[in-house]
Design a protein around this motif. Structure first.
Motif, PDB file in Angstrom:
ATOM      1  N   ARG A 169      -0.537   6.636   7.078  1.00  0.00           N
ATOM      2  CA  ARG A 169       0.204   6.901   5.842  1.00  0.00           C
ATOM      3  C   ARG A 169       0.026   8.362   5.417  1.00  0.00           C
ATOM      4  NH1 ARG A 169      -2.240   7.173   1.000  1.00  0.00           N
ATOM      5  NH2 ARG A 169      -4.026   6.005   1.770  1.00  0.00           N
ATOM      6  N   ALA A 217       5.769   5.218   4.302  1.00  0.00           N
ATOM      7  CA  ALA A 217       5.122   5.108   5.603  1.00  0.00           C
ATOM      8  C   ALA A 217       5.606   3.862   6.326  1.00  0.00           C
ATOM      9  CB  ALA A 217       3.607   5.084   5.428  1.00  0.00           C
ATOM     10  N   GLN A 218       5.703   2.747   5.563  1.00  0.00           N
ATOM     11  CA  GLN A 218       6.128   1.501   6.184  1.00  0.00           C
ATOM     12  C   GLN A 218       7.569   1.604   6.690  1.00  0.00           C
ATOM     13  OE1 GLN A 218       3.832  -0.962   6.729  1.00  0.00           O
ATOM     14  NE2 GLN A 218       5.455  -1.605   8.131  1.00  0.00           N
ATOM     15  N   THR A 255      -0.584   0.673   7.566  1.00  0.00           N
ATOM     16  CA  THR A 255      -0.435   2.091   7.230  1.00  0.00           C
ATOM     17  C   THR A 255      -1.784   2.791   7.120  1.00  0.00           C
ATOM     18  OG1 THR A 255      -0.464   1.519   4.890  1.00  0.00           O
ATOM     19  CG2 THR A 255       1.698   1.716   5.929  1.00  0.00           C
TER      20      THR A 255
END
Lengths: 355, 506
Positions: free
Chosen positions: B361, B387-388, B401
């Motif tokens: 992340r 991030a996901q 993450t």
């Protein structure tokens, strides 16, 4: 049994989650455990270790003494943690304490001898002292960030010359003062609790918010882990470095004022003597690696408390005082060994081989 | 020493030399001969086995199989020191002398002339001066080595090597940081060593220099010897095709799938004029348009990464100007380039790309956060969300993450760096060797991502050693050689053949 107990305990604690912070972090675990053991040991040595009494509006007790005595180094540890996280180190903080104390006391002496200019009044004197600390930090930061001088060398310049500068400011004397405002920083009491403890908590909170509620903390860690990749990603690494050294300088100024307030004088030699090493030690015990990266302000504070509790314990144990430094070194070594992944791995191997 | 006396045996010979490192065969049954008084160029791209061969000859690594012969006798070098005693000296690109000692001290380090048990510096200085004079180099030998240019330092290293009674001298990339004049000086030293009957093994990326100085050429590829030639008899284009492992065919290769329907469709994003930096890159012009992929092709060391670094502001250009969408801009730091919508995925993923202790992340949001500033903090929730999204979009293989990025595979790390730029929504992306060192599946995925990004209208510049790959996705190909832009290929001109011919000929 202990071998089973500790991982078990660790698992239990590991499930506790406070915000983003997990106790799974093993360094944190060992640091807290070390402090816990030392405090329990102190309690065994001295049955009234935990007792706190109110005497003349002031809380008296070993625990309060530990916090009060640790406050200056805890303040230093805030700046030092950030500097070390960027892969730097600030050796000048002790000398900066002496400089700032000297500046404050010389100015306050003018005030006491009747000068009426506003910049001799205590609040401004304190501001000027803090500004001096910031300026010292700026000097260090510029040497490190813009002239690419290795931090240990860059800050050594001020470390060695700083005490000379403090002597020049005080004309080679250790001037005393009587002003209550300035003395309050070191000796003041609010609701029975010494003022330095409030001061530390306030600075801790401010800096914590500054680094963790903005992107600065991430940038500091990123620069400390891989300065080149951070630069490629668009991070202004130079500005980050300057910032942490300035913060470290301001923390040193506050610590210097506490010491000056306690003894009501500015001693260019004694104020902050060896303080830089105590602060670095605390940061390392707190688990921030000297090679930069992840840091924790809270654990660095625990690092200071470990050392301070230990010294208090040695004092009340009536052990011959000459042994103090050696015992301190041994305990620090043990804490560091248990934090070392390599050491724990070897111990585990040894245990397994026996079994 | 007469050269003829020794010609019954080659000076240095290897037979069936083989070496493998964990799971990879670095060098496979290589026969190599070096004669006295010859300059023999050893050529090949990354991972060809050049440095492995040298490390076996100089005893850095033990060999797995094969024999090494020096003047017809089998030798077993155990260490670089031992190889030196036998008569084999190596001078590397990073000079391993001591910069803070004087020139004379460096030449005689470890074997200083002694007098009454003390180092006789005067005699050392005199002998150093004499030695250098034989190469027509006249410098103050009492000054620190570091006060001299890299070229002089190279020559001092060579002189030291030769004075240790070297028969074989290995020069690894000696000219890579020298300017033209310094190269001349070095070559004159090499020529005088040749006359003394010393055999010189030269590794270099500069094809023109190979033809200027070498007598013979051996080409390695993927640990195998693929050719041994008299330099004068080998056409450059044949050399390049051997190094790259592509057969030259008469007809042009099938054109790539990307159709460039006239230039008018694309709007110019970046125009660079006359960017250059001394010792790094000759002046070059380049234009990158929106929705277009510009490939940079050339051999290792031809100036591909240097071009990217100059454009991205990592190295400051000393001349020329740059325009983004017609506006003159200042590209003197990555920060400034990023502000104009640039992004760069660097070649050296580990050293320049990932921040290894940070999580997936944190690595992904880093450039965006840096762009937004210190106080405009992305909330933790927003970070996780971004991030996901990227993990899903680029199919990054990670449990969550919060995994430290160093625990991901190379291909996934590459995707994380791509993701870092993609969420900052750049208009122009430079990818330096985006597919190096990653597995086959990820390789295909990354190429698809590159094509998709161009289709979405991003301007792209991609550097790759894989010619087939460059031909596949490029709308235009900039060809570089010896730190110079040679030409630009467009449309039907883009094929592996023409690229190779261009590298070799013009």
């Amino acid at each position: 049994m202990l071998e089973q107990l500790i991982p078990n305990l660790k698992n239990q604690i590991g499930k506790l989650k406070i915000g983003n912070f997990t106790w799974q972090n093993s360094r944190a675990f060992w640091t807290v455990l070390a402090l816990f053991i030392i405090i329990v040991a102190n309690r065994l040595i001295s049955p009234n270790f935990f007792s706190i009494q109110m005497v003349e509006g002031r809380l008296i007790g070993s625990l309060i003494n530990i916090l009060d005595g640790a406050a200056p180094i805890m303040l230093l540890s805030i700046g030092m943690t950030l500097v070390i996280a960027t892969k730097g180190v600030d050796l000048s903080v002790g000398a900066v304490m002496a400089i700032c104390a000297a500046v404050a006391v010389m100015l306050i002496n003018q005030y006491e001898s009747g000068a009426t200019d506003f910049y001799y009044t205590p609040p401004f004197v304190i501001l000027i002292a803090l500004g001096t600390g910031a300026l010292c930090g700026l000097w260090n930061g510029i040497l490190v960030a813009f002239f690419d001088i290795q931090p240990i060398v860059a800050t050594m310049i001020l470390m060695t010359s700083g005490r000379g500068i403090a002597q020049m400011i005080t004309n080679g004397q250790s001037p005393t003062f009587t002003d209550d405002t300035l003395a309050f920083i070191g000796r003041g009491v609010i609701f029975g609790v010494p003022f330095p403890i409030y001061l530390y908590l306030a600075v801790f909170l401010l800096v914590y918010l500054l680094v963790r509620r903005t992107a600065i903390g991430l940038m500091i860690e990123s620069v400390g882990i891989n300065a080149r990749a951070s630069y490629y990603a668009g991070i202004n690494a130079s500005l980050i470095k300057v910032l942490v050294y300035v913060l470290s300088g301001v923390c040193a100024a506050l610590a210097g004022l506490i010491i000056a307030g306690e003894v009501k004088s500015a001693d260019p030699h004694k104020n902050g003597e060896w303080a830089e090493l105590d602060a670095i030690l605390a940061v390392v015990i707190g688990g921030t690696s000297l090679s930069g990266g992840r840091f924790s302000l809270g654990l660095s504070a625990l690092g200071v408390l470990i050392v301070q509790s230990l010294l208090t314990g040695l004092y009340i144990s009536k052990l011959h005082p000459t042994a103090n430094l050696v015992v301190k070194a041994i305990v620090v070594l043990v804490v560091l060994l248990f934090q070392s992944d390599e050491f724990r791995r070897r111990i585990r191997q040894l245990v397994r081989r026996r079994a | 020493m007469s050269i003829n006396e020794q010609t019954q045996f080659p000076l240095l010979e290897t037979q069936g030399l083989t070496k493998s490192f964990i799971a990879t065969l670095a060098l496979s049954e290589v026969d190599f001969t070096l004669h006295a008084g010859e300059v023999h160029a050893l050529l090949g791209e990354n991972g060809a086995g050049k440095s492995t061969l040298i490390k076996l000859i100089t005893g850095v690594h033990p060999k797995d199989a094969g024999t090494i012969l020096l003047e017809g006798k089998v030798i077993e070098p155990r260490s670089p020191g031992h190889a030196q005693e036998l008569g084999i000296s190596a001078v590397y690109q990073e000079i391993n002398l001591i910069p803070t000692l004087s020139v004379a001290e460096n030449i005689f380090l470890g074997r200083q002339p002694m007098r009454f048990g003390l180092v006789n510096m005067r005699s050392a200085n005199r002998r150093a001066r004499e030695l250098l004079e034989t190469f027509h180099i006249d410098i103050d030998v009492t000054r620190d080595l570091s006060s001299y240019s890299i070229a002089i330092q190279q020559i001092v290293a060579i002189v030291r090597g030769v004075d240790l009674s070297a028969k074989v001298l290995i020069l690894d990339e000696p000219t890579s940081s020298l300017d033209r004049h310094e190269v001349e000086t070095l070559f004159s030293v090499i020529r005088s060593l040749k006359k003394r009957g010393i055999g010189i093994l030269l590794i270099t990326h500069f094809i023109d220099q190979v033809y200027e100085i070498s007598d013979r050429i051996t080409v390695l590829r993927n640990g195998l010897k693929v050719g041994e030639h008299q330099t004068q008899e080998l056409p450059k284009v044949k050399l390049v095709s051997e190094m790259l492992g592509k057969e030259l065919t008469d007809e042009l290769m099938v054109q790539n799938g990307q159709q460039t329907n006239g230039e008018s469709e694309h709007e110019t994003f970046l125009q660079v004029r006359g960017f250059a930096r001394r010792g790094m890159m000759e002046p070059f012009d380049v234009v990158v348009k929106k929705g277009e992929i510009v490939g940079l092709a050339g051999l290792l060391g031809s100036g591909r990464t240097e071009t990217a670094h100059l454009i991205f502001g990592i190295e400051k250009s000393e001349t020329g100007e740059a325009y983004v969408k017609g506006q003159k801009v200042n590209l003197t730091s990555p920060q400034k380039a990023i502000r104009h919508g640039f992004g760069l995925c660097p070649e050296d993923r580990k050293a320049e790309g990932i921040i290894d202790d940070l999580t997936v992340r944190e690595n992904i949001i880093l450039a965006l956060q840096a762009k937004m500033g210190w106080f405009n903090h992305l909330s933790r929730k927003r970070q996780e969300q971004l991030a996901q999204e990227m993990i899903d979009a680029l199919r990054i293989v990670t449990p969550d993450t919060e995994k430290p990025v160093k625990e991901l595979s190379g291909g996934n790390q590459q995707k994380v760096i791509l993701a870092r730029w993609l969420i900052s929504n750049p208009e122009f992306l430079i990818l330096d060797e985006p597919t190096r060192g990653i597995d086959v599946g990820a390789h295909v995925e990354i190429i698809n991502i590159i094509k998709r990004l161009a289709k979405e209208g991003k301007a792209m510049m991609v550097i790759s050693s894989e010619l087939a790959e460059v031909v596949d996705y490029s709308d235009r190909v900039v060809v570089l050689r010896d730190r110079k832009k040679i030409t630009e290929l467009e449309g039907d001109q883009i094929s592996e053949n023409t690229i190779m011919q261009t590298i070799a000929e013009r």
